[in-house]
Scaffold this active site. Structure first.
Site, mmCIF file in Angstrom:
data_model
loop_
_atom_site.group_PDB
_atom_site.id
_atom_site.type_symbol
_atom_site.label_atom_id
_atom_site.label_comp_id
_atom_site.label_asym_id
_atom_site.label_seq_id
_atom_site.Cartn_x
_atom_site.Cartn_y
_atom_site.Cartn_z
ATOM 1 N N HIS A 141 -8.480 -9.334 -7.664
ATOM 2 C CA HIS A 141 -7.408 -8.424 -7.269
ATOM 3 C C HIS A 141 -6.222 -8.489 -8.235
ATOM 4 C CE1 HIS A 141 -9.569 -8.291 -3.424
ATOM 5 N NE2 HIS A 141 -8.836 -7.231 -3.122
ATOM 6 N N ASN B 68 -1.371 -4.784 -5.960
ATOM 7 C CA ASN B 68 -2.488 -3.965 -5.500
ATOM 8 C C ASN B 68 -1.995 -2.811 -4.635
ATOM 9 O OD1 ASN B 68 -4.047 -7.071 -5.156
ATOM 10 N ND2 ASN B 68 -4.709 -5.559 -6.634
ATOM 11 N N HIS C 142 0.855 -1.190 0.000
ATOM 12 C CA HIS C 142 0.000 0.000 0.000
ATOM 13 C C HIS C 142 0.889 1.236 0.000
ATOM 14 C CE1 HIS C 142 -4.058 -1.890 1.010
ATOM 15 N NE2 HIS C 142 -3.214 -2.893 0.875
ATOM 16 N N ASP D 34 -7.185 -12.082 2.053
ATOM 17 C CA ASP D 34 -7.676 -10.703 2.171
ATOM 18 C C ASP D 34 -9.201 -10.693 2.257
ATOM 19 O OD1 ASP D 34 -7.111 -7.891 2.364
ATOM 20 O OD2 ASP D 34 -7.874 -7.639 0.341
ATOM 21 N N ASP E 172 -8.013 -14.404 -5.757
ATOM 22 C CA ASP E 172 -9.425 -14.505 -6.155
ATOM 23 C C ASP E 172 -9.649 -14.162 -7.624
ATOM 24 O OD1 ASP E 172 -9.082 -11.751 -6.177
ATOM 25 O OD2 ASP E 172 -10.368 -11.377 -4.437
ATOM 26 N N HIS F 262 0.123 -7.772 -0.710
ATOM 27 C CA HIS F 262 -0.864 -7.543 -1.763
ATOM 28 C C HIS F 262 -0.182 -7.166 -3.078
ATOM 29 C CE1 HIS F 262 -4.128 -6.456 1.476
ATOM 30 N NE2 HIS F 262 -3.582 -7.641 1.639
ATOM 31 N N ARG G 62 11.067 1.905 -16.973
ATOM 32 C CA ARG G 62 12.142 2.770 -16.461
ATOM 33 C C ARG G 62 12.229 2.742 -14.940
ATOM 34 N NH1 ARG G 62 10.037 6.196 -20.567
ATOM 35 N NH2 ARG G 62 11.406 6.188 -22.397
#
Length: 205
Positions: A62, A30, A6, A85, A59, A27, A38
């Site tokens: 995602h 995601n 994240h 998740d 799943d 994740h 680059r």
């Protein structure tokens, strides 16, 4: 232990974090900087850096099938961790559930925040457990390094046989057991226990 995720981190940011002791990427693909020719970003770094385990949500909402195949080609199943998740509504049989004052709608194997105020529906989390993900991946012909080990525990009392199967998916292991007189479920980062209908054959999982 620290896992990277994240984040808008660049590949160089991720490299410095790995040198400082980070051990995972949460994740994969995601909510992180994607792969660019680059600057491969956090996702690209996780595909290249062997000191990190890359966690991915299986799943097929995602992360799409081709991205999963890319990750498998880059890291092999031993470098990847399947995670669910899953949100609270997973396994409930509901198409809509509410949590923290927000509505969630099920679409395929995932939960979405409904479209509103001119904004498109947004992915919120998975609606599947790990075993369901494994079954779906196998059905789609995605070879994620799944191997099964089966053993049977015979109860000395006149109760049904308890069958236990351990399914290895790269760095993730999933424990599945079956008994007719009890229903026990657990879920976690790398452990899911489910009661299955009918005889259990780990080779078909």
């Amino acid at each position: 232990r620290v896992s990277l995720g994240h984040s808008a981190a660049t590949a160089e940011d991720a490299r410095r974090a790995a040198r400082a002791g980070a051990v995972g990427a949460t994740h994969l693909f995601n909510a992180m900087t994607g792969v660019h020719h680059r600057d491969v970003g956090l996702a690209g770094f996780a595909l290249c850096e062997r000191s990190l385990f890359a966690e991915w949500i299986g799943d097929l909402q995602h992360v799409g099938p081709d991205a999963i195949r890319l990750a498998l080609a880059a890291r092999g199943p031993e470098g990847l961790c399947l995670i669910s998740d899953a949100l609270a509504g997973a396994g409930s049989g509901c198409d809509v559930f509410h949590s923290h004052g927000r509505e969630h709608e099920r679409r395929g194997g995932a939960w979405y925040y409904p479209a509103r105020d001119g904004q498109e529906a947004r992915l919120a989390g998975s609606a599947m457990c790990q075993l369901e993900m494994v079954q779906q991946l196998v059905a789609r012909g995605i070879d994620a390094g799944i191997a099964g080990h089966r053993r049977e525990i015979l109860d000395v009392s006149p109760k049904p046989t308890i069958t236990v199967a351990i399914v290895f998916l790269g760095a993730t292991w999933i424990l599945v057991w079956q008994r007719d007189d009890a229903r026990v479920e657990r879920s976690g980062l790398a452990l899911t226990g489910l009661v299955l209908p009918g005889p259990l054959d780990a080779r078909r999982i």
